[in-house]
Every structure is written in structure tokens, then in C-alpha cells.
Design a protein around this motif. Sequence first.
Motif, PDB file in Angstrom:
ATOM      1  N   ALA A  39       0.837  -1.213   0.000  1.00 33.81           N
ATOM      2  CA  ALA A  39       0.000   0.000   0.000  1.00 33.81           C
ATOM      3  C   ALA A  39       0.870   1.261   0.000  1.00 33.81           C
ATOM      4  O   ALA A  39       0.563   2.231  -0.703  1.00 33.81           O
ATOM      5  N   LYS A  40       1.979   1.217   0.768  1.00 31.34           N
ATOM      6  CA  LYS A  40       2.869   2.398   0.799  1.00 31.34           C
ATOM      7  C   LYS A  40       3.481   2.619  -0.579  1.00 31.34           C
ATOM      8  O   LYS A  40       3.491   3.728  -1.101  1.00 31.34           O
ATOM      9  N   PHE A  41       3.981   1.521  -1.170  1.00 31.49           N
ATOM     10  CA  PHE A  41       4.645   1.658  -2.476  1.00 31.49           C
ATOM     11  C   PHE A  41       3.655   2.168  -3.526  1.00 31.49           C
ATOM     12  O   PHE A  41       3.977   3.071  -4.313  1.00 31.49           O
ATOM     13  N   ALA A  42       2.459   1.607  -3.543  1.00 29.94           N
ATOM     14  CA  ALA A  42       1.466   1.986  -4.563  1.00 29.94           C
ATOM     15  C   ALA A  42       1.103   3.470  -4.449  1.00 29.94           C
ATOM     16  O   ALA A  42       0.808   4.119  -5.456  1.00 29.94           O
ATOM     17  N   ASN A  43       1.150   3.994  -3.240  1.00 32.09           N
ATOM     18  CA  ASN A  43       0.831   5.419  -3.065  1.00 32.09           C
ATOM     19  C   ASN A  43       2.018   6.330  -3.362  1.00 32.09           C
ATOM     20  O   ASN A  43       1.840   7.512  -3.637  1.00 32.09           O
ATOM     21  N   GLU A  44       3.247   5.763  -3.292  1.00 36.11           N
ATOM     22  CA  GLU A  44       4.438   6.583  -3.521  1.00 36.11           C
ATOM     23  C   GLU A  44       4.890   6.582  -4.978  1.00 36.11           C
ATOM     24  O   GLU A  44       5.384   7.584  -5.490  1.00 36.11           O
ATOM     25  N   ARG A  45       4.714   5.452  -5.673  1.00 36.49           N
ATOM     26  CA  ARG A  45       5.239   5.315  -7.041  1.00 36.49           C
ATOM     27  C   ARG A  45       4.335   6.070  -8.025  1.00 36.49           C
ATOM     28  O   ARG A  45       3.133   5.762  -8.147  1.00 36.49           O
ATOM     29  N   VAL A  46       4.945   7.061  -8.686  1.00 35.95           N
ATOM     30  CA  VAL A  46       4.167   7.895  -9.602  1.00 35.95           C
ATOM     31  C   VAL A  46       4.470   7.506 -11.051  1.00 35.95           C
ATOM     32  O   VAL A  46       5.629   7.421 -11.456  1.00 35.95           O
ATOM     33  N   ILE A  50       0.526   5.023  -8.723  1.00 43.30           N
ATOM     34  CA  ILE A  50      -0.054   3.816  -9.348  1.00 43.30           C
ATOM     35  C   ILE A  50      -1.260   3.303  -8.548  1.00 43.30           C
ATOM     36  O   ILE A  50      -2.035   2.490  -9.048  1.00 43.30           O
ATOM     37  N   ALA A  51      -1.422   3.779  -7.304  1.00 38.70           N
ATOM     38  CA  ALA A  51      -2.605   3.416  -6.503  1.00 38.70           C
ATOM     39  C   ALA A  51      -3.901   3.832  -7.201  1.00 38.70           C
ATOM     40  O   ALA A  51      -4.975   3.311  -6.878  1.00 38.70           O
ATOM     41  N   THR A  52      -3.818   4.755  -8.156  1.00 37.23           N
ATOM     42  CA  THR A  52      -5.034   5.197  -8.862  1.00 37.23           C
ATOM     43  C   THR A  52      -5.402   4.252 -10.015  1.00 37.23           C
ATOM     44  O   THR A  52      -6.482   4.379 -10.585  1.00 37.23           O
ATOM     45  N   LEU A  53      -4.478   3.312 -10.345  1.00 32.39           N
ATOM     46  CA  LEU A  53      -4.780   2.358 -11.435  1.00 32.39           C
ATOM     47  C   LEU A  53      -5.688   1.244 -10.910  1.00 32.39           C
ATOM     48  O   LEU A  53      -5.421   0.679  -9.852  1.00 32.39           O
ATOM     49  N   GLN A  54      -6.698   0.899 -11.697  1.00 35.87           N
ATOM     50  CA  GLN A  54      -7.642  -0.103 -11.197  1.00 35.87           C
ATOM     51  C   GLN A  54      -6.961  -1.473 -11.009  1.00 35.87           C
ATOM     52  O   GLN A  54      -7.288  -2.207 -10.077  1.00 35.87           O
ATOM     53  N   ALA A  55      -6.003  -1.801 -11.886  1.00 38.53           N
ATOM     54  CA  ALA A  55      -5.312  -3.099 -11.758  1.00 38.53           C
ATOM     55  C   ALA A  55      -4.624  -3.207 -10.401  1.00 38.53           C
ATOM     56  O   ALA A  55      -4.664  -4.254  -9.740  1.00 38.53           O
ATOM     57  N   ILE A  56      -3.999  -2.100  -9.978  1.00 36.51           N
ATOM     58  CA  ILE A  56      -3.306  -2.100  -8.676  1.00 36.51           C
ATOM     59  C   ILE A  56      -4.340  -2.179  -7.551  1.00 36.51           C
ATOM     60  O   ILE A  56      -4.156  -2.894  -6.552  1.00 36.51           O
ATOM     61  N   GLN A  57      -5.434  -1.470  -7.699  1.00 34.35           N
ATOM     62  CA  GLN A  57      -6.495  -1.514  -6.665  1.00 34.35           C
ATOM     63  C   GLN A  57      -7.029  -2.946  -6.502  1.00 34.35           C
ATOM     64  O   GLN A  57      -7.303  -3.404  -5.397  1.00 34.35           O
ATOM     65  N   PHE A  58      -7.162  -3.673  -7.639  1.00 38.22           N
ATOM     66  CA  PHE A  58      -7.651  -5.063  -7.559  1.00 38.22           C
ATOM     67  C   PHE A  58      -6.645  -5.946  -6.819  1.00 38.22           C
ATOM     68  O   PHE A  58      -7.021  -6.777  -5.999  1.00 38.22           O
ATOM     69  N   HIS A  59      -5.357  -5.766  -7.137  1.00 38.29           N
ATOM     70  CA  HIS A  59      -4.317  -6.524  -6.394  1.00 38.29           C
ATOM     71  C   HIS A  59      -4.445  -6.229  -4.895  1.00 38.29           C
ATOM     72  O   HIS A  59      -4.414  -7.127  -4.063  1.00 38.29           O
ATOM     73  N   MET A  60      -4.568  -4.939  -4.577  1.00 44.22           N
ATOM     74  CA  MET A  60      -4.635  -4.539  -3.160  1.00 44.22           C
ATOM     75  C   MET A  60      -5.897  -5.088  -2.493  1.00 44.22           C
ATOM     76  O   MET A  60      -5.873  -5.479  -1.323  1.00 44.22           O
ATOM     77  N   ALA A  61      -6.976  -5.125  -3.249  1.00 40.35           N
ATOM     78  CA  ALA A  61      -8.233  -5.655  -2.689  1.00 40.35           C
ATOM     79  C   ALA A  61      -8.058  -7.122  -2.315  1.00 40.35           C
ATOM     80  O   ALA A  61      -8.533  -7.580  -1.259  1.00 40.35           O
TER      81      ALA A  61
END
Length: 381
Positions: free
Chosen positions: A260-267, A273-284
Motif C-alpha cells: 500500500a505504501k509503495f502503490a501510493n508513492e510510485r508515480v 499507481i494506486a489510482t490504477l484499477q489493476a493495482i487496486q484489484f491486487h490490493m483488494a
Amino acid sequence: MEFAFTEREEMLRKAVREFAESEIPPKMEKMEETGEFPVELMKPMAQVGITGIITPPEFGGVGMGYLARNIVLEELGRVCAAFPMSMQVHHMACAALSDFGTDEQKKKYLPPLAAGETFGTVGVTDPAGGSDVIGMKCTAELKGDTYIINGRKCFITNSHLSDFWIMVAKTGEGAKGLSAFIIDKGTPGAKLGRKENKFGLRGANTGEWVFDNCEVPKKNLLGAEGQGLTVGLKTISETGRTGMAAVGLGILQAVYEEAAKFANERVLYGKPIATLQAIQFHMAEIYTQLDICRLLNYRVNWMKDQNMRCDTETSMAKYYTCNAAVEAAKKAIEIHGSYGIMREYAIQRLFRDAMVTVPAGGTAEIAKAGIGRTALAPFKK
Ligand SMILES: Cc1cc2nc3c(=O)[nH]c(=O)nc-3n(C[C@H](O)[C@H](O)[C@H](O)COP(=O)(O)OP(=O)(O)OC[C@H]3O[C@@H](n4cnc5c(N)ncnc54)[C@H](O)[C@@H]3O)c2cc1C
């Protein structure tokens, strides 16, 4: 049904989290490099209640039980999984002594374990009998009032750290042909063997014991002669598997936080990348697995605290949580892209640590065999 912790359990979680976050990180690089456990943290851990968490107060412990133990192991594992690995086997020794020890044995061995003056360790596995416990080759032959032990024990956690060893050897044939013993370090014929060089849980000591005509007095039997399978299986199932499940749970929590930290930091493309739906699905998926595992773990430890039979639930929590930690770590490495395989990023360590939890305490296949029997039993014709 109540899902809340008591105030005392919440205070314990806070204290263990503070300890883990302040004391463990400075030790981790050396642990990864050398594979050595920082023994100097045993007494500070005792002060927080970690070493004696399931030991009754009359023997110097905190006596808070298994749900509290799960909190302790999970919080340690969130920071460095080698700690709960070492501590969960330490607790296995405490449980074996509490359940099967004589008063004299409890008085001698439990207080120093609770005080963090020595490490608990339990050796059942030997090279000939891993999953096939009865197939072990290590023997104990009674001559007069002394057992003569010959053979080896392998993959034993805390093997090189403890002042006494609890082990199981063959005194006969079949299920009633195993017996458990307590062997004080330095007993002639009881030798330390190799230290394993593992790719994960590196800071948890794993190694071998060698018995070469080792003479152990009859009074050092733990439980009765022939009760070794019960001592071994009860301890592995109720304390070892719940412990390994909690190690997996701590890793899973850490995986979630790192991802979660990485997804919010990596632009990328001008946005995290936290705004990408693919990443959100992984996180879910990671987040849901974490919740499922937490529920499985808390339930089984609550059952254990109520003295309910819980071997199937223990196997479910262990195999499911450890596998979920591996799968979540793989997914989190993907979220990290190439950074995920670089040593500077914690996620690669979490993947290695998660992999090592899979066989420890019994493989997924052995767990599933038991669960399958329970699942089929009600419809057996
Ligand atoms: C980090 C770590 C710490 C450990 N700490 C301890 C400890 O403190 N004390 C201790 O006593 N042991 C300890 N162990 C040993 C551990 O419990 C054993 O490794 C485990 O029980 C599996 O035994 P094995 O490695 O010999 O595998 P094996 O039993 O040889 O299994 C090999 C493969 O065959 C499969 N298999 C075996 N039997 C069956 C079956 N009936 N049905 C289907 N598949 C089957 C297994 O699932 C596995 O995939 C530890 C292991 C590790 C990795």
C-alpha cells in the motif's frame, strides 16, 4: 458473537508494537547477514511478557493464553518474522512442559523460559521421519534407570540457543513406541550438529542435534514412556501450528503495508499507481486475504483458550495463512515492478520469509489430509 479485544489485550498489542518497532529494526541487517538471532533481546522481550505469555503465573509467566499469544506473534512478525518464529517454538516448549511435565520439571524449566534466560526448543523431526513422525529412526533404549539415545534431529528451531532440549525418540514400535525426553545441554553424547543456512526467516536459528550413546536418566522422560506421539502431536498441532499461522499473519500484515505504501508513492503517468484499477484489484485481494486469515487465526486461538478441540481449525489457519502470505507477497512484488526484487526493498524478504513458513510446523498437504477427513466424515457411509 463478540469481535472486540479486552483492554489488557489492546495494551499488550501496543506494548509489543512499541517494542518491535524500536528494538528489532537495528538488529535486522545483521540477522539477515549472519543468520544469528539477537539473544540480547530475550530479557527485554520477557519484560514485555512475550516469552512467558502462555506460561501460568505460578511458574513465572503472564498466563494470558493463546489469543494474547497470537497478538504477540503477529505484532513481532509485522516487523521481522524471525522473531515470532523463534518465539513460537519457545512457546511450544512451554506448552509441552505445562501439559506433560511433572511438578519438579515445571519448577526447574518453566521460570527461566518465562524470564527469557533460556530458549525453548522441541525436536520431533528427524531425517527419516518428517511428515511420517512414527517413521523416525532416533532411538532411546532403556538400560537400568537410564535411556541411551542414538540418532539425529533436524530442522530444529532454536537448536543451538537453548540450555535444554525437548525431543522425541523411539522406545518401541508404532504409535505407542515413541517417548519424549528433556535433555540438559552438556549431557555427554548430546551434540550440536549443523546450523542450517536458510533463504528466509534467516535470523531464526535452525539446526541439528546429534545423539551418540547419550545417557539420559529415566526422570527426564516428559510424560510417560510411550506417550511421545501425544506429546509431539499435541504440542505441534495446538501450539506449533497456531504459532506458524500467526507468523504467516504477521508477514501478511507487513506485505499489505509495504504494498500500500509503495502503490501510493510510485508515480507513473503523473499519478500514484494506486489510482490504477489493476493495482487496486491486487490490493483488494491482499486486503481480503489478510482479513480472512486474521479471522481464522483469532477464532482458533479463542477456541484453544476455551479448551475446545480445534485440530481441524488449527490446520486450516496454518496452511491457509502461510499460503496466503506467499501469494500476497508475490502479488506485492508485482506491484513493486523491478524494485520488488531488489534487496533494499523489504518485500523480497517478506516473500522469502513467507516461503519458509510453508513446511515449518507441518506441510500444507499434511494439513489438508486432516481437514479433508473432517470434511468427509459427516457423510461417510
Ligand atoms: C524453518 C523451519 C523450522 C522448523 N522447526 C522445527 C522444530 O522446531 N521442530 C521440529 O521437530 N521440526 C521443525 N521443522 C521441521 C518441519 O516440521 C518438517 O520439515 C515438516 O514436518 C516436513 O517434513 P520434511 O521436511 O521431512 O518433509 P517430508 O515429510 O519429506 O515431505 C516431502 C513432501 O511430501 C509431502 N507429503 C509427505 N507426506 C504426505 C502425505 N501423507 N500426503 C501427501 N503429501 C505428503 C509433503 O507435503 C511434502 O510436500 C522445521 C522446518 C522448518 C522449515
